[in-house]
Every structure is written in C-alpha cells, then in structure tokens.
Design an enzyme around this catalytic site. Structure first.
Site, PDB file in Angstrom:
ATOM      1  N   GLU A   1      26.370  28.108  48.255  1.00  0.00           N
ATOM      2  CA  GLU A   1      25.187  28.516  49.019  1.00  0.00           C
ATOM      3  C   GLU A   1      25.136  27.854  50.390  1.00  0.00           C
ATOM      4  OE1 GLU A   1      25.184  27.776  45.790  1.00  0.00           O
ATOM      5  OE2 GLU A   1      24.468  29.618  44.839  1.00  0.00           O
TER       6      GLU A   1
ATOM      7  N   LYS B   1      36.352  35.697  28.753  1.00  0.00           N
ATOM      8  CA  LYS B   1      34.932  36.025  28.713  1.00  0.00           C
ATOM      9  C   LYS B   1      34.745  37.197  27.756  1.00  0.00           C
ATOM     10  CE  LYS B   1      31.327  35.694  32.123  1.00  0.00           C
ATOM     11  NZ  LYS B   1      30.901  35.390  33.470  1.00  0.00           N
TER      12      LYS B   1
ATOM     13  N   ARG C   1      19.674  25.202  47.609  1.00  0.00           N
ATOM     14  CA  ARG C   1      20.950  24.500  47.840  1.00  0.00           C
ATOM     15  C   ARG C   1      21.350  24.508  49.311  1.00  0.00           C
ATOM     16  NH1 ARG C   1      25.016  24.230  43.343  1.00  0.00           N
ATOM     17  NH2 ARG C   1      23.803  22.881  42.005  1.00  0.00           N
TER      18      ARG C   1
END
Ligand code: TPP
Ligand code: DXP
Ligand code: MG
Length: 623
Positions: free
Chosen positions: A362, A276, A390
């Site tokens: 979630e 990243k 979700r």
C-alpha cells in the site's frame, strides 16, 4: 469425523500416532468444506493449509511455542484443532468466531492479524522476548507468498536475519497465488527457486534437516551437482537457514522436517509448497472465486446469481474507471493486490498497459501514484479504506504535501461486516480531513459516486471518494461523466426544527428518520472542503443540528461541522452521530449499524432523546 471429534486441543493431536494424521487431514478438509459452505468464509486458503496446520501443532508445543499466522484468513483448521470446532457454525457472524486470529478468542491465537505481512515482525518480537527472558520457546511466522511481497515482511527479514540466537522460524506458504495471481519480481524469484528445487535441497544435505526419502534424493542430486556453483537463496543472503521447497501437503515430509528444524538455533526459513483450494476440485480450478465465499452448495459449487441484484459501489467504480480511461489516455489504475475486490478486472482486461497491480504494497502504491502524477499521468489509486492506513505517511508526505494530482477511490468505507474490526473503514474521514490540500467526498448514492469520482479525477490535486462495501440504494446512473461543484452540499428535504447534516451512506437513513421527525436533511457531499455556507444557513434556520456519518465520531465529519460552528461563533445544540470510540466486531452490517444507532430508527431515537431533553447543548469552543 471420528478422529476429528477426539481432538479438543493440540495435546490430543500430539497423542495421535503419525499414521493417523493423514486420515485426520482428510476429515478436517471435508469438515472445512462443509462448514464454510454453510457460513461463507475464506475457503481456498484454508483448504491449502490443512496439513501444514496439523504438522505445526503436532511438532511444536503450542501454545507454549507461538504460531503467528499472517493475514490469518487461513486459520480455520487452527481454530478447529484448538478447541473451537463447535463454534465453526458461528464463523464471521455477530458474536461468533472471528474469521481471523484474535488474542481474546484463544490462547493459541498469539497475535491478532488480518492486515497482511505482520507475522515475521510479531514473531521476531516474541522470539526476542523469549531470549531476553531466558525462555526456550519457539516463535513461528506462517506467511503466504502474496503477503511476502509487502515491505513490512522484508523489514522484518532484514532485522531477523542478523539475530543469530533467536528461535524464529519463518514458514513461507507458497501457493503461487495472492487473492489474484501473484505479481512482481519476488513471485518470479520463487518460481525460479521452485524449478531449481533440487539444487536447493542438495545444499541442505549437510544439515540433515530433510527427511529420509527427500534426503536420499537430495544426496543423489548433490553427487550430480558436484562442482557446480549453487547460488545461495535470497533468504540465505538475508541470514536465514533456508530449507526447501518441500511439499506442504505431504505430512511425511512436513513432520520430520519440522522436527529437525525444531532442534536448530537461529533464524530458520522453511519454504513449503501448497495449492490453494487443495482437495476440492472446484476451488483448485478457481482459487480466486473460492478465496472468499458466501454460502454455497458444495456439490454444485458457487453459482452466478440468477437475477442481477443492485449494482455495488465497487461496480460503479469499475465501470467509471473504464469510461474515464476511454476518455483520457493519461489515466492509470493502481491496486495493491485487490483487483477483484476493487472492481478492476474489466479495466485490467481492457487497459493492460495502464493497469498496475503492485502487490500487497500500500505504501508503494501511493508513492508510485505520486511519481506518476509528477510526470503528468492521472493515477487512480483504488484502495480499501482500511488498507490506506498503511499508506498514510505516503499520502501526507508524498502526495498531499506536494499537492499532487492523485485520485483515491476508497472502497469499504465504514463497517464491512463479516471481516470485522480489522477491515472496517472507520477512520478515513478523520485521517483524511486533517491533511492540507485534500478534497474528501462521500457519495449518498451510486450516481453521486460516479459524479464524485469524475470530480476527484478532474480536480488537479489529491482527492478521495469514500464509498461503502456492497450495493447502494438503486439510484439510476447517468452515462455522461459529469462533476459536482466542489465544496457544495445539497438540501434533500426541507423540514423545520431539526437539521440533519448527513454524509455519504447516512443520507438515506437520515431521510427516512426525517420523515417522522419533520426534519431537514442535507446531503453534505463534501467532508472537505465543507460547505460552510450551508452549515451557516442550516444553523440559522433550525433549532437543532445533527451530523450523521458512517465513520468515527472523533475527528470525523461531525467534528468538521463543530469546528465550523465554533469558527463562525455559532452556538447551537449539536448532536454528532457516527461510530463510537470502540472497535466493532464482525457481523451482519445492517445489524451492526443498527447496534450503534446508525439506522433510521436509531437516528430518530437519538435525535428525539437528545432534543427532548432540551438542556444538553454541545457548545463548541473556538480554539
Ligand atoms: C495490508 C493488506 N493488504 C491487502 C490485504 C487483502 N488480502 C488478504 S489475503 C490477500 C492475499 C494473500 O496472499 P497470500 O499471503 O499468498 O495468502 P493466500 O491467500 O495465498 O493463502 C490479500 C491481498 C490484506 N489482508 N492486508
Ligand atoms: C483476508 C482479506 O483481507 C480479504 O480476503 C478480505 O476479506 C476481502 O474483503 P472483501 O470481501 O470485502 O473484498
Ligand atoms: Mg499465496
């Protein structure tokens, strides 16, 4: 910028000799940094996927072959290489490029994403459709290690792995980061896979998928490993042909590997390792800080704001969580992979044993909270309004139906701005208020947010406090942990003629509008239970009623008022203001609110227009 300027679509890219691809990657990375530093956006994930994007478009025949980008926050290179470079200065701005793939933005955006972990399901659907239609195209899902932690990704793997004859490729972009450091057993497993990479590579020798030098190394290692039992990877057990891990920044590994994979049939799984922030030292060092940025000077990097600006609702929550945790050892905080965004960094530091980052999960976050509640713990689930979508069945079936004591801190309620429609928290009022046992609150300022969080926490059943992204109105905060009376609103301004029943963030603009209108304004505080007594009184004392909320009109708080009027047999002209029945794209939040008439000016205008006409009356039927 010489090479990049010659690429108008992936066909131009495919005409480049292989030797030009590394210089192109350098140009693209420099362009990304420059461009995102001027607009803001998801920088570190994009810096990490430059080579992967080039390789995929170089090897596969896009858009005929379909690429589905999971989350889609890493698609800036994809956008640039598919004819949208000139629009990058408009990224995430009103009427500009979306920060995510959008089907109506480009034929190369095969599937709209932004909520994570959908890519394998969608790509499998595409691959299955191609098979049914007798088409030879490939479908490729590119999914990050963070997004791979979601149940949905595993549901799709489970389904795909038995489909022997679909042209599906799953590319796992493993940068060992979610927004914050990744969590859970999958993360540990991937780390183990990395450390045993040579064995995994050796297992693939027979398939000749890996390019020359990597293959040579693998062959040597295979010799070395002879007689050793090399366990199959989890992905092989799922029915995929697993290849990797390979260096996702090395085009000399990526391109031949993808070319070889392209010839194979059935579900393929390529594990690539990236970093990243790759190529920009500051982002490499601090990928969390550079995950999503505002504008910044790339030479200096992101600087802390010099003067402290107004406290955000997220900070109000984060501070409250620590204070409440100090006063009650039963409190546990749960986040589905949004520690920074939800303001839980300090809580994590201070109460590591009571902090649970469950990954991008979630559904699990909600039911995990329910389980904790059954044992007398006091779970606080901090979740963005859009992501609780979700966990809806879990909210209904696991929490509310059993009337369990779970507190929901719903951040990003209402319009969120640059992330656009995918992330807007427009529906929580409507989807929460219809669930029995729920208490639903909307604070009008920071202090009310704090008191409502305490109220929700002390209420012995499911309760949600929904608050918007960003700063409030600058209200002073009291230190004590006090509550508000459940189901009671508050008249903030006494006027006559028109009564505005405002919810949460709409109280402030309503007060402003009311000055000119001479209207009464009530801070309703509770969407559920609604203050029926106050509604009755306001209806009695005023000619016209107006409801205002930063949530969808359909089924929202205004509907709650309309239902109450109907139930009480009160017939009054009622104007319901809120978010219209359409998805609202990205842009500056204030501008977006104004565009749907939810600023002071818009509220005033709607009220004047509607009631000057006089005859337009919404008569609500009872039943
Ligand atoms: C359902 C859902 N939950 C949470 C998020 C917020 N979110 C966006 S990106 C991200 C991390 C994703 O990690 P990974 O897939 O590894 O991609 P990376 O950022 O490392 O490139 C999270 C948690 C989301 N977009 N969707
Ligand atoms: C891609 C994604 O889902 C997150 O990175 C999101 O953009 C964060 O939004 P906030 O900036 O509101 O935390
Ligand atoms: Mg990652």
């Amino acid at each position: 910028m010489k090479l990049l300027e010659t690429i108008n679509d992936p066909a131009d890219l495919r005409n480049l000799p292989r030797t030009q691809l590394t210089p192109l990657a350098h140009e693209l990375r420099a362009y990304l940094l420059d461009s995102v530093s001027k607009t803001g956006g998801h920088l570190s994930s994009n810096l990490g996927t430059v080579e992967l994007t080039i390789a995929l478009h170089y090897v596969f025949n896009t858009p005929e072959d379909r690429i589905v980008w999971d989350v889609g926050h890493q698609t800036y290179s994809h956008k640039i290489l598919t004819g949208r470079r000139h629009r990058m200065p408009t990224l995430r701005q009103h009427q500009g490029l979306s920060g995510f793939p959008k089907r109506d933005e480009s034929e190369y955006d095969t599937f709209g994403t932004a909520h994570s972990s959908t890519s394998i399901s969608a790509a499998l659907g595409m691959a299955q459709a191609a098979k049914l239609k007798g088409e030879k195209r490939h479908a490729i899902a590119v999914i990050g290690d963070g997004s791979m932690t979601a149940g949905m990704a595993f549901e799709a793997l489970n389904n795909a792995g038995v489909e022997d004859d679909v042209n599906l490729l799953v590319v796992l972009n493993d940068n060992d980061m979610s927004i914050s450091p990744p969590v859970g057993a999958l993360n540990r497993y991937l780390a183990r896979l990395m450390s045993g990479q040579f064995y995994a590579a050796a297992k693939n020798v027979g398939k000749s998928v890996l390019p020359g030098p990597v293959l040579e190394l693998a062959k040597k290692l295979e010799e070395h490993a002879k007689g050793m039992v090399v366990p199959a990877t989890m992905f092989e057990e799922f029915g995929f042909n697993y290849i990797g891990p390979i260096d996702g920044h090395d085009l000399e590994s990526l391109i031949p590997t993808l070319e070889n994979i392209r010839k194979l049939k059935g579900p393929q799984f390529l594990h690539v390792v990236t970093r990243k922030g790759q190529g920009y030292k500051l982002a490499e060092a601090e990928p969390i800080l550079y995950h999503g940025t505002g504008k910044f000077n790339p030479v200096e990097g992101i600087k802390p704001a010099s003067a402290p600006s107004k406290i955000t609702y997220t900070e109000v929550f984060g501070n409250w969580l620590c204070d409440m945790a100090a006063s009650d050892s039963r409190l546990v905080g749960i986040t589905p992979a949004m520690r920074e965004g939800s303001g839980m960094v300090r809580f994590h530091q201070q109460y590591p044993q009571r902090y649970f980052d469950v990954g991008i999960a979630e559904q699990h976050a909600v039911t995990f909270g329910a389980g904790l509640a059954t044992e007398g713990m006091k779970p606080v689930v901090a979740i963005y309004s859009t992501f609780l979508q979700r966990g809806y069945d879990q909210l209904v079936h696991d929490v509310a139906l059993q009337n369990l004591d779970v507190t929901f801190a719903l951040d990003r309620a209402g319009l969120v701005g640059a992330d656009g429609a995918t992330h807007a928290g427009n529906y929580d009022i409507a989807y929460l208020r219809c669930i029995p046992n729920m208490v639903v609150m909307a604070p009008s300022d920071e202090n009310e947010c704090r008191t409502m969080l305490t109220t929700a926490y002390r209420y012995p059943g499911p309760a949600a406090v929904r608050y918007p992204r960003g700063a409030g109105i600058g209200a002073p905060l009291q230190e004590e942990l006090t509550t508000v009376e459940i189901g009671k609103g508050l008249v903030k301004r006494q006027g006559k003629g028109v009564a505005i029943l405002a919810f949460g963030s709409m109280v402030a603009p309503s007060l402003k509008a009311a000055e000119e209108l001479g209207a009464t304004v009530a801070d309703m505080r509770f969407v559920k239970p609604l203050d029926v007594e106050l509604v009755r009184r306001l209806a009695k004392e005023h000619e016209h009623l107006v409801t205002v909320e930063e949530g969808c009109i359909m089924g929202g708080a205004g509907s709650a008022v309309a239902e109450t009027l109907a139930a009480e047999g009160i017939i009054k002209p009622l104007l319901m203001l809120g978010l219209p029945d359409k998805f609202i794209d990205h842009g500056d939040p204030a501008l977006l609110l104004a565009s749907v008439g939810l600023d002071a000016k818009g509220i005033g205008k709607s009220v004047r227009e509607r009631f000057n006409l006089g005859e337009t009356r919404l008569v609500v039927n009872n039943g």
